[in-house]
Design a protein around this motif. Structure first.
Motif, PDB file in Angstrom:
ATOM      1  N   TYR A 145     -59.220  28.882 -61.413  1.00 39.06           N
ATOM      2  CA  TYR A 145     -58.239  28.773 -62.827  1.00 39.06           C
ATOM      3  C   TYR A 145     -57.917  30.102 -63.468  1.00 39.06           C
ATOM      4  CZ  TYR A 145     -56.137  26.260 -66.927  1.00 39.06           C
ATOM      5  OH  TYR A 145     -55.424  26.041 -67.908  1.00 39.06           O
ATOM      6  N   LEU A 146     -59.262  30.566 -63.782  1.00 35.95           N
ATOM      7  CA  LEU A 146     -59.191  31.713 -64.585  1.00 35.95           C
ATOM      8  C   LEU A 146     -58.431  33.020 -63.788  1.00 35.95           C
ATOM      9  CD1 LEU A 146     -62.669  31.718 -65.881  1.00 35.95           C
ATOM     10  CD2 LEU A 146     -60.891  31.290 -67.295  1.00 35.95           C
ATOM     11  N   SER A 147     -58.636  32.993 -62.558  1.00 32.96           N
ATOM     12  CA  SER A 147     -58.081  34.059 -61.902  1.00 32.96           C
ATOM     13  C   SER A 147     -56.419  33.987 -62.012  1.00 32.96           C
ATOM     14  CB  SER A 147     -58.445  34.193 -60.485  1.00 32.96           C
ATOM     15  OG  SER A 147     -57.697  34.932 -59.619  1.00 32.96           O
ATOM     16  N   VAL A 148     -55.696  32.821 -61.593  1.00 32.42           N
ATOM     17  CA  VAL A 148     -54.422  32.545 -61.740  1.00 32.42           C
ATOM     18  C   VAL A 148     -53.969  32.759 -62.943  1.00 32.42           C
ATOM     19  CG1 VAL A 148     -52.753  30.836 -61.565  1.00 32.42           C
ATOM     20  CG2 VAL A 148     -54.498  30.800 -59.653  1.00 32.42           C
ATOM     21  N   GLY A 149     -54.685  32.181 -64.134  1.00 35.52           N
ATOM     22  CA  GLY A 149     -54.095  32.414 -65.537  1.00 35.52           C
ATOM     23  C   GLY A 149     -54.219  33.712 -66.106  1.00 35.52           C
ATOM     24  N   LEU A 150     -55.022  34.616 -65.479  1.00 39.63           N
ATOM     25  CA  LEU A 150     -55.015  36.027 -65.951  1.00 39.63           C
ATOM     26  C   LEU A 150     -54.421  36.873 -65.154  1.00 39.63           C
ATOM     27  CD1 LEU A 150     -58.892  35.756 -67.203  1.00 39.63           C
ATOM     28  CD2 LEU A 150     -56.988  35.980 -68.563  1.00 39.63           C
ATOM     29  N   GLY A 151     -54.171  36.434 -63.948  1.00 42.85           N
ATOM     30  CA  GLY A 151     -53.495  37.183 -63.017  1.00 42.85           C
ATOM     31  C   GLY A 151     -54.290  38.302 -62.448  1.00 42.85           C
ATOM     32  N   VAL A 152     -55.553  38.112 -62.106  1.00 40.75           N
ATOM     33  CA  VAL A 152     -56.481  39.023 -61.686  1.00 40.75           C
ATOM     34  C   VAL A 152     -57.303  38.431 -59.971  1.00 40.75           C
ATOM     35  CG1 VAL A 152     -57.049  40.311 -63.820  1.00 40.75           C
ATOM     36  CG2 VAL A 152     -58.213  38.182 -63.065  1.00 40.75           C
ATOM     37  N   PRO A 153     -57.617  39.389 -59.320  1.00 40.10           N
ATOM     38  CA  PRO A 153     -58.124  38.588 -58.303  1.00 40.10           C
ATOM     39  C   PRO A 153     -59.501  37.853 -58.399  1.00 40.10           C
ATOM     40  CG  PRO A 153     -57.932  41.086 -58.009  1.00 40.10           C
ATOM     41  CD  PRO A 153     -57.479  40.715 -59.442  1.00 40.10           C
ATOM     42  N   HIS A 154     -59.675  36.966 -57.493  1.00 43.90           N
ATOM     43  CA  HIS A 154     -60.743  35.863 -57.716  1.00 43.90           C
ATOM     44  C   HIS A 154     -61.705  36.118 -56.692  1.00 43.90           C
ATOM     45  CE1 HIS A 154     -62.351  31.512 -56.912  1.00 43.90           C
ATOM     46  NE2 HIS A 154     -63.117  32.273 -57.525  1.00 43.90           N
ATOM     47  N   ILE A 155     -63.140  37.000 -56.965  1.00 47.06           N
ATOM     48  CA  ILE A 155     -63.878  37.570 -56.255  1.00 47.06           C
ATOM     49  C   ILE A 155     -64.946  36.363 -55.905  1.00 47.06           C
ATOM     50  CG2 ILE A 155     -65.725  39.349 -56.045  1.00 47.06           C
ATOM     51  CD1 ILE A 155     -62.481  40.123 -56.028  1.00 47.06           C
ATOM     52  N   LYS A 156     -65.437  35.995 -54.822  1.00 44.01           N
ATOM     53  CA  LYS A 156     -66.229  34.979 -54.498  1.00 44.01           C
ATOM     54  C   LYS A 156     -67.491  35.782 -53.499  1.00 44.01           C
ATOM     55  CE  LYS A 156     -62.345  32.387 -53.245  1.00 44.01           C
ATOM     56  NZ  LYS A 156     -61.586  31.790 -52.272  1.00 44.01           N
ATOM     57  N   THR A 157     -68.703  35.773 -54.328  1.00 41.77           N
ATOM     58  CA  THR A 157     -69.781  36.664 -53.866  1.00 41.77           C
ATOM     59  C   THR A 157     -70.408  35.710 -52.569  1.00 41.77           C
ATOM     60  OG1 THR A 157     -71.147  35.700 -55.618  1.00 41.77           O
ATOM     61  CG2 THR A 157     -70.345  37.781 -55.805  1.00 41.77           C
ATOM     62  N   GLY A 158     -70.332  34.321 -52.799  1.00 40.00           N
ATOM     63  CA  GLY A 158     -71.038  33.320 -51.957  1.00 40.00           C
ATOM     64  C   GLY A 158     -70.537  33.368 -50.835  1.00 40.00           C
ATOM     65  N   VAL A 159     -69.036  33.747 -50.674  1.00 43.36           N
ATOM     66  CA  VAL A 159     -68.545  33.760 -49.167  1.00 43.36           C
ATOM     67  C   VAL A 159     -69.251  34.716 -48.022  1.00 43.36           C
ATOM     68  CG1 VAL A 159     -66.343  34.399 -47.968  1.00 43.36           C
ATOM     69  CG2 VAL A 159     -66.359  33.106 -49.964  1.00 43.36           C
ATOM     70  N   ILE A 160     -69.542  35.612 -48.288  1.00 47.64           N
ATOM     71  CA  ILE A 160     -70.323  36.491 -47.678  1.00 47.64           C
ATOM     72  C   ILE A 160     -71.517  36.139 -46.963  1.00 47.64           C
ATOM     73  CG2 ILE A 160     -71.416  38.885 -47.287  1.00 47.64           C
ATOM     74  CD1 ILE A 160     -69.293  39.843 -49.521  1.00 47.64           C
ATOM     75  N   CYS A 161     -72.362  35.591 -48.106  1.00 45.67           N
ATOM     76  CA  CYS A 161     -73.721  34.903 -47.682  1.00 45.67           C
ATOM     77  C   CYS A 161     -73.633  33.690 -46.735  1.00 45.67           C
ATOM     78  CB  CYS A 161     -74.446  34.518 -48.844  1.00 45.67           C
ATOM     79  SG  CYS A 161     -76.247  34.182 -48.736  1.00 45.67           S
ATOM     80  N   ARG A 162     -72.597  32.865 -47.152  1.00 40.35           N
ATOM     81  CA  ARG A 162     -72.312  31.675 -46.202  1.00 40.35           C
ATOM     82  C   ARG A 162     -71.757  32.172 -44.695  1.00 40.35           C
ATOM     83  NH1 ARG A 162     -70.667  29.934 -51.292  1.00 40.35           N
ATOM     84  NH2 ARG A 162     -68.571  30.141 -50.875  1.00 40.35           N
ATOM     85  N   GLU A 163     -70.666  33.002 -44.678  1.00 40.70           N
ATOM     86  CA  GLU A 163     -70.492  33.338 -43.543  1.00 40.70           C
ATOM     87  C   GLU A 163     -71.624  34.046 -42.574  1.00 40.70           C
ATOM     88  OE1 GLU A 163     -67.321  36.439 -43.560  1.00 40.70           O
ATOM     89  OE2 GLU A 163     -66.020  35.278 -45.056  1.00 40.70           O
ATOM     90  N   ILE A 164     -72.515  34.726 -43.368  1.00 41.98           N
ATOM     91  CA  ILE A 164     -73.623  35.376 -42.737  1.00 41.98           C
ATOM     92  C   ILE A 164     -74.642  34.167 -42.042  1.00 41.98           C
ATOM     93  CG2 ILE A 164     -75.866  36.646 -42.422  1.00 41.98           C
ATOM     94  CD1 ILE A 164     -74.224  38.340 -44.504  1.00 41.98           C
ATOM     95  N   SER A 165     -74.755  33.036 -42.914  1.00 41.44           N
ATOM     96  CA  SER A 165     -75.658  32.028 -42.693  1.00 41.44           C
ATOM     97  C   SER A 165     -75.241  31.036 -41.369  1.00 41.44           C
ATOM     98  CB  SER A 165     -75.694  31.071 -43.875  1.00 41.44           C
ATOM     99  OG  SER A 165     -76.528  29.945 -43.670  1.00 41.44           O
ATOM    100  N   ARG A 166     -73.713  30.921 -41.482  1.00 40.49           N
ATOM    101  CA  ARG A 166     -73.210  30.263 -40.337  1.00 40.49           C
ATOM    102  C   ARG A 166     -73.259  31.030 -38.974  1.00 40.49           C
ATOM    103  NH1 ARG A 166     -69.036  29.147 -44.108  1.00 40.49           N
ATOM    104  NH2 ARG A 166     -68.068  31.049 -43.395  1.00 40.49           N
ATOM    105  N   MET A 167     -73.203  32.257 -39.105  1.00 44.05           N
ATOM    106  CA  MET A 167     -73.230  33.264 -37.844  1.00 44.05           C
ATOM    107  C   MET A 167     -74.751  33.172 -37.127  1.00 44.05           C
ATOM    108  SD  MET A 167     -71.245  36.485 -38.249  1.00 44.05           S
ATOM    109  CE  MET A 167     -72.092  37.305 -39.376  1.00 44.05           C
ATOM    110  N   LEU A 168     -75.560  33.195 -38.284  1.00 45.96           N
ATOM    111  CA  LEU A 168     -77.038  33.221 -37.820  1.00 45.96           C
ATOM    112  C   LEU A 168     -77.951  31.774 -37.616  1.00 45.96           C
ATOM    113  CD1 LEU A 168     -78.439  36.030 -40.220  1.00 45.96           C
ATOM    114  CD2 LEU A 168     -77.793  36.210 -37.726  1.00 45.96           C
ATOM    115  N   PHE A 169     -77.451  30.683 -38.468  1.00 48.88           N
ATOM    116  CA  PHE A 169     -78.274  29.500 -38.458  1.00 48.88           C
ATOM    117  C   PHE A 169     -77.248  28.417 -38.179  1.00 48.88           C
ATOM    118  CE2 PHE A 169     -80.058  32.185 -42.042  1.00 48.88           C
ATOM    119  CZ  PHE A 169     -81.304  32.645 -41.207  1.00 48.88           C
TER     120      PHE A 169
END
Length: 169
Positions: free
Chosen positions: A23-47
């Motif tokens: 919501y904030l990203s769209v409203g402010l016109g700035v990128p939405h950065i998701k720190t958890g995506v990287i951790c979840r990707e690694i978790s799926r690869m390993l576990f």
């Protein structure tokens, strides 16, 4: 805040940080950065899962190498001076790095039962007794913030509070 708005969200799993970030990203016109995506990707690869226990094990192992490893990785592809919304700070070092980069801090609060229901709906395995006590859930409980927003299933009220932050831009 304007076009170069820099916001960082903190809050517990299932509180609504990702929804607020979008919501904030769209409203402010700035990128939405998701720190958890990287951790979840690694978790799926390993576990072969992204259960909280698995991602918390990764948090513990990788933040021993660099306390802000996930935030630094998530910020790498963007130009910080153009603004961004990062949706999940978890640790004190992340909070300090976000502030050093000019972020306003927004805490998303939600009742536990609401959070646990949301996590179950997402089919995210989350043990209330152990996962809820991990440092990734508790370390920023006492952090000083610029805005506190309650997400208690009243989407209209929640979006109204987010709109107030956008309007300040």
């Amino acid at each position: 805040m304007s076009k170069a708005a820099r916001l960082a969200l903190i809050g517990k799993s299932g509180a609504g940080k990702s929804l607020a970030g979008r919501y904030l990203s769209v409203g402010l016109g700035v990128p939405h950065i998701k720190t958890g995506v990287i951790c979840r990707e690694i978790s799926r690869m390993l576990f072969d899962n992204e259960d909280k226990r698995s991602t918390q094990r990764l948090d513990d192992a990788l933040t021993a190498l660099d306390p802000s490893i996930f935030l630094r990785a998530a910020l790498r592809p963007i130009k910080i001076e153009n603004g961004f919304v990062v949706d999940a700070l978890r640790f004190r070092e992340d909070l300090n790095l976000a502030r050093d980069n000019g972020c306003k801090i927004v805490r998303i609060l939600a009742p536990d039962e609401f959070r646990f229901t949301r996590l179950a709906e997402r089919q995210q395995v989350f043990d209330r007794q152990t996962d809820n006590q991990h440092r990734s859930e508790t370390e920023l409980d006492d952090a000083e913030v610029d805005f506190d927003i309650v997400n208690d299933a009243d989407l209209v009220a929640f979006e109204g509070k987010l709109a107030e932050i956008v309007a300040r831009g």
